[in-house]
Design an enzyme around this catalytic site. Structure first.
Site, PDB file in Angstrom:
ATOM      1  N   ASP A   7      -2.746  -1.909   9.703  1.00  0.00           N
ATOM      2  CA  ASP A   7      -3.808  -2.919  10.200  1.00  0.00           C
ATOM      3  C   ASP A   7      -4.799  -2.905   9.136  1.00  0.00           C
ATOM      4  OD1 ASP A   7      -2.175  -3.554  12.225  1.00  0.00           O
ATOM      5  OD2 ASP A   7      -3.308  -2.112  13.781  1.00  0.00           O
ATOM      6  N   GLY A   8      -5.272  -1.831   8.251  1.00  0.00           N
ATOM      7  CA  GLY A   8      -6.054  -1.649   7.599  1.00  0.00           C
ATOM      8  C   GLY A   8      -5.798  -2.761   6.221  1.00  0.00           C
ATOM      9  N   ASP A  10     -11.087  -2.814  13.229  1.00  0.00           N
ATOM     10  CA  ASP A  10      -9.562  -2.696  12.848  1.00  0.00           C
ATOM     11  C   ASP A  10      -9.516  -1.630  11.672  1.00  0.00           C
ATOM     12  OD1 ASP A  10      -9.775  -5.142  13.755  1.00  0.00           O
ATOM     13  OD2 ASP A  10      -9.116  -6.432  12.188  1.00  0.00           O
ATOM     14  N   GLY A  11      -9.849  -0.399  12.280  1.00  0.00           N
ATOM     15  CA  GLY A  11      -9.586   0.703  11.555  1.00  0.00           C
ATOM     16  C   GLY A  11     -10.602   1.208  10.380  1.00  0.00           C
ATOM     17  N   ARG A  70      -6.883  12.003   7.143  1.00  0.00           N
ATOM     18  CA  ARG A  70      -5.892  10.798   6.974  1.00  0.00           C
ATOM     19  C   ARG A  70      -4.853  11.608   6.224  1.00  0.00           C
ATOM     20  NH1 ARG A  70      -5.124   6.069   5.988  1.00  0.00           N
ATOM     21  NH2 ARG A  70      -6.738   4.678   6.883  1.00  0.00           N
ATOM     22  N   ASN A 105       1.107  -1.176  -0.022  1.00  0.00           N
ATOM     23  CA  ASN A 105       0.085   0.151  -0.086  1.00  0.00           C
ATOM     24  C   ASN A 105       0.991   1.175   0.011  1.00  0.00           C
ATOM     25  OD1 ASN A 105      -1.749   2.098   0.460  1.00  0.00           O
ATOM     26  ND2 ASN A 105      -2.495   1.549   2.366  1.00  0.00           N
ATOM     27  N   PRO A 106       0.950   2.137  -1.183  1.00  0.00           N
ATOM     28  CA  PRO A 106       1.991   2.942  -1.068  1.00  0.00           C
ATOM     29  C   PRO A 106       1.153   4.369  -0.294  1.00  0.00           C
ATOM     30  CG  PRO A 106       0.491   3.086  -3.384  1.00  0.00           C
ATOM     31  CD  PRO A 106       0.137   1.675  -2.450  1.00  0.00           C
TER      32      PRO A 106
HETATM   33  C1  LIG Z   1      -3.586   9.785  27.434  1.00  0.00           C
HETATM   34  C2  LIG Z   1      -3.032   8.743  26.625  1.00  0.00           C
HETATM   35  C3  LIG Z   1      -3.939   7.956  26.280  1.00  0.00           C
HETATM   36  C4  LIG Z   1      -3.458   6.652  25.248  1.00  0.00           C
HETATM   37  C5  LIG Z   1      -4.115   5.570  25.120  1.00  0.00           C
HETATM   38  C6  LIG Z   1      -3.801   4.762  24.178  1.00  0.00           C
HETATM   39  C7  LIG Z   1      -4.551   3.465  24.086  1.00  0.00           C
HETATM   40  C8  LIG Z   1      -4.360   2.888  22.600  1.00  0.00           C
HETATM   41  C9  LIG Z   1      -5.058   1.708  22.260  1.00  0.00           C
HETATM   42  C10 LIG Z   1      -4.748   1.552  20.862  1.00  0.00           C
HETATM   43  C11 LIG Z   1      -5.316   0.261  20.435  1.00  0.00           C
HETATM   44  C12 LIG Z   1      -5.263   0.292  18.876  1.00  0.00           C
HETATM   45  C13 LIG Z   1      -5.888  -1.025  18.286  1.00  0.00           C
HETATM   46  C14 LIG Z   1      -5.541  -1.028  16.894  1.00  0.00           C
HETATM   47  C15 LIG Z   1      -6.344  -0.885  15.978  1.00  0.00           C
HETATM   48  C16 LIG Z   1      -6.079  -0.664  14.564  1.00  0.00           C
HETATM   49  O1  LIG Z   1      -6.700  -1.669  13.916  1.00  0.00           O
HETATM   50  C17 LIG Z   1      -6.536   0.670  13.920  1.00  0.00           C
HETATM   51  C18 LIG Z   1      -6.198   0.750  12.447  1.00  0.00           C
HETATM   52  O2  LIG Z   1      -4.956   0.947  12.448  1.00  0.00           O
HETATM   53  P1  LIG Z   1      -3.879   1.345  11.068  1.00  0.00           P
HETATM   54  O3  LIG Z   1      -4.674   0.780   9.862  1.00  0.00           O
HETATM   55  O4  LIG Z   1      -2.695   1.048  11.275  1.00  0.00           O
HETATM   56  O5  LIG Z   1      -4.404   2.975  10.954  1.00  0.00           O
HETATM   57  N1  LIG Z   1      -6.229   1.969  14.565  1.00  0.00           N
HETATM   58  C19 LIG Z   1      -6.942   2.462  15.229  1.00  0.00           C
HETATM   59  O6  LIG Z   1      -8.074   2.200  15.607  1.00  0.00           O
HETATM   60  C20 LIG Z   1      -6.229   3.612  16.143  1.00  0.00           C
HETATM   61  C21 LIG Z   1      -6.980   3.917  17.640  1.00  0.00           C
HETATM   62  C22 LIG Z   1      -5.961   4.904  18.206  1.00  0.00           C
HETATM   63  C23 LIG Z   1      -6.636   5.472  19.380  1.00  0.00           C
HETATM   64  C24 LIG Z   1      -5.900   6.749  20.151  1.00  0.00           C
HETATM   65  N1  LIG Z   2      -3.377   2.393  -3.395  1.00  0.00           N
HETATM   66  C1  LIG Z   2      -4.447   2.790  -2.285  1.00  0.00           C
HETATM   67  N2  LIG Z   2      -4.974   3.778  -2.471  1.00  0.00           N
HETATM   68  C2  LIG Z   2      -5.792   4.271  -1.447  1.00  0.00           C
HETATM   69  N3  LIG Z   2      -6.010   3.407  -0.464  1.00  0.00           N
HETATM   70  C3  LIG Z   2      -5.605   2.358  -0.429  1.00  0.00           C
HETATM   71  C4  LIG Z   2      -4.744   1.715  -1.389  1.00  0.00           C
HETATM   72  N4  LIG Z   2      -4.229   0.484  -1.068  1.00  0.00           N
HETATM   73  C5  LIG Z   2      -5.081   0.216   0.315  1.00  0.00           C
HETATM   74  N5  LIG Z   2      -5.726   1.266   0.444  1.00  0.00           N
HETATM   75  C6  LIG Z   2      -6.629   1.125   1.680  1.00  0.00           C
HETATM   76  O1  LIG Z   2      -5.879   2.323   2.662  1.00  0.00           O
HETATM   77  C7  LIG Z   2      -6.151   1.894   3.983  1.00  0.00           C
HETATM   78  C8  LIG Z   2      -5.348   2.128   5.221  1.00  0.00           C
HETATM   79  O2  LIG Z   2      -4.059   1.384   4.829  1.00  0.00           O
HETATM   80  P1  LIG Z   2      -2.967   0.992   5.640  1.00  0.00           P
HETATM   81  O3  LIG Z   2      -2.041   0.403   5.177  1.00  0.00           O
HETATM   82  O4  LIG Z   2      -3.654   0.087   6.810  1.00  0.00           O
HETATM   83  O5  LIG Z   2      -2.562   2.507   6.379  1.00  0.00           O
HETATM   84  P2  LIG Z   2      -3.112   3.167   7.831  1.00  0.00           P
HETATM   85  O6  LIG Z   2      -2.297   2.365   9.077  1.00  0.00           O
HETATM   86  O7  LIG Z   2      -1.921   4.295   7.669  1.00  0.00           O
HETATM   87  O8  LIG Z   2      -4.505   3.233   8.114  1.00  0.00           O
HETATM   88  C9  LIG Z   2      -6.765   0.395   4.028  1.00  0.00           C
HETATM   89  O9  LIG Z   2      -7.925   0.338   4.500  1.00  0.00           O
HETATM   90  C10 LIG Z   2      -6.553   0.014   2.651  1.00  0.00           C
HETATM   91  O10 LIG Z   2      -7.784  -0.582   2.173  1.00  0.00           O
END
Ligand SMILES: CCCCCCCCCCCCC/C=C/[C@@H](O)[C@H](COP(=O)(O)O)NC(=O)CCCCC
Ligand SMILES: Nc1ncnc2c1ncn2[C@@H]1O[C@H](COP(=O)(O)OP(=O)(O)O)[C@@H](O)[C@H]1O
Ligand SMILES: [Ca+2]
Length: 615
Positions: free
Chosen positions: A267-268, A575-576, A374, A207-208
C-alpha cells in the site's frame, strides 16, 4: 470493469461484416504481431464456415448461460485432447462443444464451453502434442511452432478460482492444416484488437524491499509471462530509494507513451504512485494542492497494483484477493475502478493523500512502532499491534465532521461495495435537477441541505477514517465493511476511552461476523470532511512532531501520560506513512484516480456452465 460494463463490452464486439473472408491490409505490428491477409478458398478452408451477423441479433444478454445465439465469425471442427470438437468464435465469445454426446471432454462436467472474447488473454500458434494446462499454475512457455508437427493454436483466457482469484487458463486446439490454424489465430487476434480498453504499454515500478522482499521475483515469474501472453509491453523500473517512483512520475516520466502505471509492492508503494500521478496532474492543470478548497483534476492514467507488500489492503478491497496473477489479469482485460482520495492538510499545506486508512491513536501508534521493525517484514504489524494493545493509550482531542448528507447508504447498512456498486454510482456524479423528487427540489430551492459540522470532544483509543473497507488478510471484512470505493465519502470511526478488554472485544469483531460498531464506546459516521485537533494544540509542539515526534518532550508524554506536562499525543498514520502533524483537515475527493480493477465480483460475470446458447 463491472459486470454491466462487461455486458456492454460484448455488445461492442459485434462486427458488422464478414471480416475473415475479405482481403485485409497487411499490418506488421511489433506488439501484436498480427498479419492480415486474404483468405484462401482451398479445400481446407471450405471446411471453415464464415457467417455474417444477422440483423437484429445482439440484443440478448450475452452471458454464457442460455442466450440468443450471437453471429458467428468462424466455426470449424477442431481437435481437443484427441477428440473432435465444434469450435466457434463470434464477436462475443469463443465456444467449443464436443461433437457428440459420447465424445465428452475428460474432466469437464459437460461438453460445451464458452469464453467471452473480453476474457481471452491472447492466442498463439502452438504446434505439437496436445497440451494440458495445470490448474492454478502458469502454463509453460509455448514452443515456436514446428511446421513438421501437427498445427495447433493455444488460447489463454481468464479462469476463475476460489475467493476471487483468477488464473490464466489455456486450451489448445489442433487443426487439420496450417491454413486453418492461421485463420483461427487471425480471427481471434482481430477480435482482441477491437477491445480498446485494454492497455498496450505500461510503466511498471517494482519495490524490491516491500513485504517479504519478493517484488522482483513476483514480477518476473508471475506477471511478466501474463503480460507477454497478452502482447503488452512494459518499461520496468526497479526503485532504488523511497519516493523514487513518486518523483519520477511527478517530473520525468513520459506519461503520454503509456496506457497505465503499475506498481509491484504494498500500500505504501501504491501511495507513492498515487502521489506522483495526482501531483503531476494538478501541476499540469495549475491546481494548487496546498489549498484545501481546491477541486482536484482526476488523473487519466489507470493504475495497476501487483500485491507484494505487507498489508495489500487496496488490492484486497478492490479485487477481493492479494494474488499477483489475479491482479495482472485485471490489468490485461483493461478493468477500470474509480477510487476516492482524501486530501490531508495542516492549515494551508498539503500533508498527504489517503486512500485506505487514516488512523490516530491505536493504528497510528502501531505504525510508528512498526516502522522501527521493518526488518521483521509483514510480521512487524502483529508484533507492534500486540505491544500497542498492551500499552492501551488514550488521546484527548476534538473531532469535527461534516456528515455525508444526501448520500445513499450508511456505515452500518451491511451494503457491501461490490462490482458495479449502485451506492457508488448513485452518489456521484450529482443528479440533474430534473431527475430529483419534488421534495428534494424544494429543499434545494430553500438554499440546499444544510451542511452542519458536528463536534465530538473526548478521549479516544482510536480515531480512524476508512475510505474503503480496508479488508485485508488480517481482517477479511475490514475496518469498515460497508465503506465504498467511490461514493465520495469516508467512514469516520471513533473508539472512545474504554477498558482494554472492551477494546479487545472490538478488535476481535474485525475477524468474525459480529458488528464491530455495536459497542457503546464506538461510533461511526459517514462523512465528506473532518478535522481533528489534539488537546493543548500549539505550534511549538507541532514542531516537535515535525522532527518525527521523537523529541524528549514527546517521548516523556507518550510514555508517562500522567506526568501532567502536556496531554499525550499519538501520530496519524496515513496509508502506512506517519504524518508530521496531529492537527489535520481531511476532505474526500470523489473518483480522482482509476485502478485496473472492477471491485469485488459478487458472482463471476461469466461461468463455464457446460450449457451454452439455446438452440
Ligand atoms: C485480535 C486480532 C485483532 C485483529 C484486528 C485486525 C484489524 C486490521 C485492520 C487493518 C486495516 C489495514 C488498513 C491498511 C493500511 C495500510 O495502508 C497500511 C500500510 O500497508 P503496507 O504498505 O502494505 O505495509 N498498513 C497498516 O497500517 C497496518 C495496520 C495493521 C494493524 C494490525
Ligand atoms: N528501493 C526502495 N528502497 C527503500 N524503500 C523503498 C524503495 N522503493 C519504495 N520504497 C518505500 O518502501 C515503503 C514500503 O513499501 P511497500 O511496497 O508498501 O511495502 P510494505 O507493504 O512492506 O510496507 C514505501 O513507502 C516506499 O516509499
Ligand atoms: Ca469511500
Amino acid at each position: 470493469m463491472s459486470e454491466g460494463k462487461n455486458v456492454d463490452a460484448l455488445f461492442l464486439l459485434y462486427v458488422p461484416h464478414n471480416r475473415v473472408a475479405s482481403p485485409r491490409p497487411h499490418r506488421d505490428d511489433a506488439t501484436t504481431h498480427i498479419r492480415f491477409r486474404a483468405a484462401r478458398g482451398d479445400a481446407h478452408n471450405r471446411r471453415l464456415r464464415y457467417a455474417a451477423p444477422r440483423p437484429g441479433l445482439g440484443s440478448g444478454t450475452p452471458r454464457c448461460g442460455r442466450m440468443e445465439r450471437p453471429p458467428r465469425l468462424l466455426s470449424s471442427p477442431l481437435w481437443l485432447h484427441g477428440r473432435r470438437c465444434d469450435v466457434c468464435v463470434s464477436g462475443a465469445a469463443l465456444t467449443w462443444t464436443a461433437a457428440t454426446g459420447r465424445t465428452r471432454i475428460p474432466g469437464r462436467a459437460a461438453g460445451s464451453h464458452c469464453v467471452p472474447v473480453c476474457e481471452i488473454v491472447g492466442v498463439q500458434e502452438a504446434a505439437g502434442r496436445s497440451q494440458k494446462s495445470e490448474p492454478g499454475r502458469w502454463p509453460r512457455v509455448l514452443q515456436k511452432p514446428d511446421k513438421s508437427q501437427q498445427p495447433a493454436f493455444t488460447v489463454s483466457y481468464v479462469g476463475r478460482g476460489r475467493q476471487h482469484r483468477w488464473r490464466c487458463s489455456e486450451v489448445t486446439f489442433h487443426c487439420a492444416d496450417w491454413s486453418t490454424c492461421h485463420q483461427w489465430v487471425q480471427t481471434i487476434q482481430e477480435q482482441l484488437s477491437l477491445l480498446t480498453n485494454r492497455p498496450k504499454r505500461l510503466l511498471v515500478y517494482v519495490n524490491p524491499f516491500g513485504g517479504k522482499q519478493r517484488g522482483r521475483q513476483i514480477y518476473e515469474q508471475k506477471v511478466a509471462p501474463v503480460f507477454s501472453r497478452a502482447a503488452i509491453s512494459a518499461d520496468v523500473i526497479v526503485t532504488e530509494r523511497a519516493n523514487h517512483a513518486r518523483d519520477h512520475l511527478k517530473t520525468e516520466a513520459e506519461l503520454k507513451e503509456y496506457d497505465g502505471v503499475v506498481c509491484v509492492g504494498g500500500d505504501g508503494m501504491f501511495s507513492e504512485i498515487v502521489h506522483g500521478l495526482i501531483s503531476r496532474t494538478q501541476l499540469d492543470s495549475g491546481v494548487d494542492q496546498d489549498s484545501p478548497e481546491e477541486t482536484l483534476v482526476p488523473c487519466s492514467l489507470r493504475i495497476g497494483i501487483i500485491p507484494a507488500g505487507s498489508t495489500d489492503c487496496i488490492c484486497y478491497a478492490t479485487v477481493g484477493a492479494n494474488d499477483p496473477v489475479t491482479s495482472a489479469l485485471h490489468i490485461v482485460v483493461g478493468d477500470c475502478q474509480p477510487l476516492d482520495v482524501c486530501s490531508v492538510h495542516h492549515d494551508d499545506a498539503l500533508l498527504r493523500y489517503s486512500l485506505s486508512l487514516l488512523g490516530y491513536g491505536f493504528y497510528g501508534d502501531v505504525l510508528t512502532d512498526s516502522e522501527k521493525k521493518r526488518w521483521m517484514g509483514p510480521a512487524r504489524y502483529d508484533f507492534s499491534g500486540l505491544k500497542t494493545f498492551l500499552t492501551h493509550h488514550q488521546y484527548e482531542g476534538t473531532v469535527s465532521y461534516l456528515p455525508a448528507t444526501g448520500s445513499v447508504g450508511s456505515p452500518r447498512d451491511r451494503m457491501k461495495c461490490r462490482s458495479g456498486c449502485h451506492v457508488c454510482q448513485h452518489n456521484s456524479p450529482l443528479p440533474s435537477v430534473d431527475s430529483l423528487e419534488d421534495e428534494t427540489k424544494a429543499v434545494l430551492a430553500n438554499g440546499g441541505p444544510r451542511d452542519v459540522w458536528q463536534v465530538v470532544r473526548g478521549k479516544f483509543v482510536a480515531i480512524n477514517a476508512a475510505s474503503m473497507s480496508c479488508a485485508c488478510p488480517r481482517s477479511p471484512k475490514g475496518l469498515s465493511p460497508s465503506a465504498h470505493l467511490s461514493d465520495g465519502t469516508t467512514d469516520l470511526i471513533l473508539v472512545r476511552k474504554c477498558s482494554r478488554l472492551d477494546f479487545l472485544r472490538h478488535l476481535l469483531r474485525h475477524t468474525n461476523k459480529d458488528d464491530q460498531f455495536d459497542h457503546p464506546f464506538v461510533e461511526v459516521h459517514r462523512v465528506r470532511r473532518f478535522r481533528f485537533a489534539p488537546r493543548h494544540h500549539d505550534a511549538d509542539s507541532e514542531l516537535d512532531l515535525r522532527d518525527g515526534g521523537k523529541g524528549l518532550f514527546g517521548q516523556i508524554c507518550r510514555d508517562h501520560p500522567a506526568c501532567g506536562c502536556a496531554a499525550p499525543r499519538s501520530t496519524w498514520s496515513c496509508d502506512g506513512e506517519t504524518l508530521p502533524h496531529t492537527s489535520i483537515q481531511v476532505r474526500v475527493h470523489s473518483k480522482i484516480i482509476q485502478l485496473f480493477a472492477r471491485g469485488i465480483e459478487e458472482r463471476p460475470a461469466f461461468q463455464d456452465p457446460g450449457v451454452l446458447y439455446a438452440a
